[in-house]
Motif scaffolding. Structure first.
Motif, short mmCIF file in Angstrom:
data_model
loop_
_atom_site.label_atom_id
_atom_site.label_comp_id
_atom_site.label_asym_id
_atom_site.label_seq_id
_atom_site.Cartn_x
_atom_site.Cartn_y
_atom_site.Cartn_z
N UNK A 1 90.14 18.22 78.46
CA UNK A 1 90.96 17.07 78.87
C UNK A 1 90.14 15.80 78.63
N UNK A 2 90.75 14.61 78.75
CA UNK A 2 90.00 13.38 78.45
C UNK A 2 88.68 13.27 79.21
N UNK A 3 88.65 13.73 80.44
CA UNK A 3 87.39 13.62 81.18
C UNK A 3 87.01 14.92 81.88
N UNK A 4 87.47 16.01 81.31
CA UNK A 4 87.22 17.28 81.99
C UNK A 4 87.28 18.46 81.00
N UNK A 5 86.42 19.46 81.22
CA UNK A 5 86.47 20.69 80.41
C UNK A 5 86.68 21.86 81.36
N UNK B 1 85.04 15.96 73.01
CA UNK B 1 85.56 15.88 71.66
C UNK B 1 86.64 16.94 71.38
N UNK B 2 86.62 18.03 72.13
CA UNK B 2 87.65 19.07 71.98
C UNK B 2 87.34 20.14 70.95
N UNK B 3 86.18 20.04 70.29
CA UNK B 3 85.83 21.01 69.23
C UNK B 3 85.80 22.45 69.77
N UNK C 1 79.07 25.76 67.84
CA UNK C 1 79.67 24.63 67.11
C UNK C 1 79.73 23.32 67.91
N UNK C 2 79.36 23.37 69.19
CA UNK C 2 79.40 22.14 69.97
C UNK C 2 78.42 21.10 69.38
N UNK C 3 78.92 19.93 68.95
CA UNK C 3 78.03 18.96 68.27
C UNK C 3 77.01 18.33 69.22
N UNK C 4 77.26 18.41 70.53
CA UNK C 4 76.36 17.75 71.50
C UNK C 4 75.42 18.75 72.18
N UNK C 5 75.49 20.01 71.79
CA UNK C 5 74.66 21.04 72.44
C UNK C 5 74.92 21.07 73.96
#
Ligand code: SF4
Ligand code: SF4
Length: 287
Positions: free
Chosen positions: A87-91, A72-74, A107-111
């Motif tokens: 990136x679209x498929x990479x952090x 998500x890029x947060x 703040x990561x919404x997905x933990x």
């Protein structure tokens, strides 16, 4: 009482002054020396402590669970230090840029981000003829000096006189080392560079609302502009150390002024009494 010994630039003799001040005090058991110049600590050369304790300094850096991440890029958005790129498929995480603030994992919404400790330096503790000696060492290649300085300062004992050897300059590590001090001694030299960096250091210390005084090292070598600046700004000149080949020899051999030239002890005791008077501190023992 906490006395920070700082200088706007390196090479002014700050450590020589800080160590000579520590050594001149008669009751050494009441003195702590904290070397917060963690990128290049060298007070041990003068005080020659025996070090008996070591602890690691770490900061929490994020670790990604790819399975949970939605890209998500947060995290990259909230990181003020550009330590994460999404990136679209990479952090991509750059641990050496991370300041360990914890914002991304919070703040990561997905933990998807947890925190792991990353060692960036050490704190060492020992004794030097009764003086408690504490120093921080930043690991070579690391950029984050402030967490190491913070850990060194956690060892300050308020019942004692703590002398802090501050890193040179006026950047974040200097602020971290100086803040909370009762007095800041600024060591400079009578040259245009000395004046420029002293003016910056004075501004920093004033911003922190800490009383200060100046030591002019290599007095007689340059011009009178430092003196005039101090007069204009109402900053007391508390000690002058002349340009002297014998002092330079002592310095190059790692010998404090007070050890190599014992008559300097009295001048450093006077300096300490002046510091106490200006800082308005009557808690400490009466040297
Ligand atoms: S905030 Fe969390 S979910 Fe979003 S990109 Fe970063 S790690 Fe992935
Ligand atoms: S902990 Fe702070 S500095 Fe480190 S990556 Fe996360 S947001 Fe950036």
């Amino acid at each position: 009482m906490i006395v920070a010994v700082a200088s706007g630039k390196g090479g002014t003799g700050k450590t020589l002054v800080a160590t000579s001040l520590a050594i001149s005090l008669p009751d050494k058991k009441t003195v702590q020396f904290l070397d917060c110049d963690v990128e290049e600590p060298n007070a041990h050369i003068f005080l020659k402590p025996s070090l008996s304790y070591k602890e690691a300094v770490s900061i929490p850096v994020p670790q990604l669970d790819e399975a949970k991440c939605t890209y998500c890029g947060k995290c990259a958005e909230v990181c003020a230090y550009n330590a994460i790129a999404v990136f679209p498929k990479h952090v991509l995480i750059f641990p050496e840029l991370c300041h360990g603030c914890g914002a991304c994992s919070y703040l990561c919404p997905e933990d998807a981000l947890s925190e792991v400790n990353r060692e960036i330096g050490i704190v060492e503790i020992g004794q030097s003829e009764g003086i408690e000696f504490i120093r921080g060492k930043l690991t070579i290649g690391e950029a984050m000096a402030t967490p190491v300085i913070r850990e060194v300062k956690k060892h300050i004992n308020q019942e004692r006189l703590a002398i802090i050897d501050v890193p040179p300059g006026t950047s974040c590590p200097v602020i971290e080392a100086v803040k909370g001090s009762d007095f800041c001694l600024l060591v400079t030299e009578p040259t245009p560079f000395g004046l420029n960096d002293l003016a910056l250091a004075v501004d920093t210390v004033k911003e922190l609302n800490i009383p200060c005084g100046v030591v002019i090292n290599r007095d007689g070598a340059g011009d009178s502009n430092v003196e005039e600046h101090c007069l204009e700004q109402g900053i007391p000149i508390l000690l002058r150390i002349p340009l002297d080949i014998e002092i330079a020899r002592l310095y190059s051999r790692g010998i404090t002024l007070v050890e190599g030239m014992p008559h300097w002890r009295e001048a450093f005791l006077r300096l300490y009494n002046d510091i106490k008077r200006i800082a308005g501190d009557e808690r400490d023992c009466d040297y």
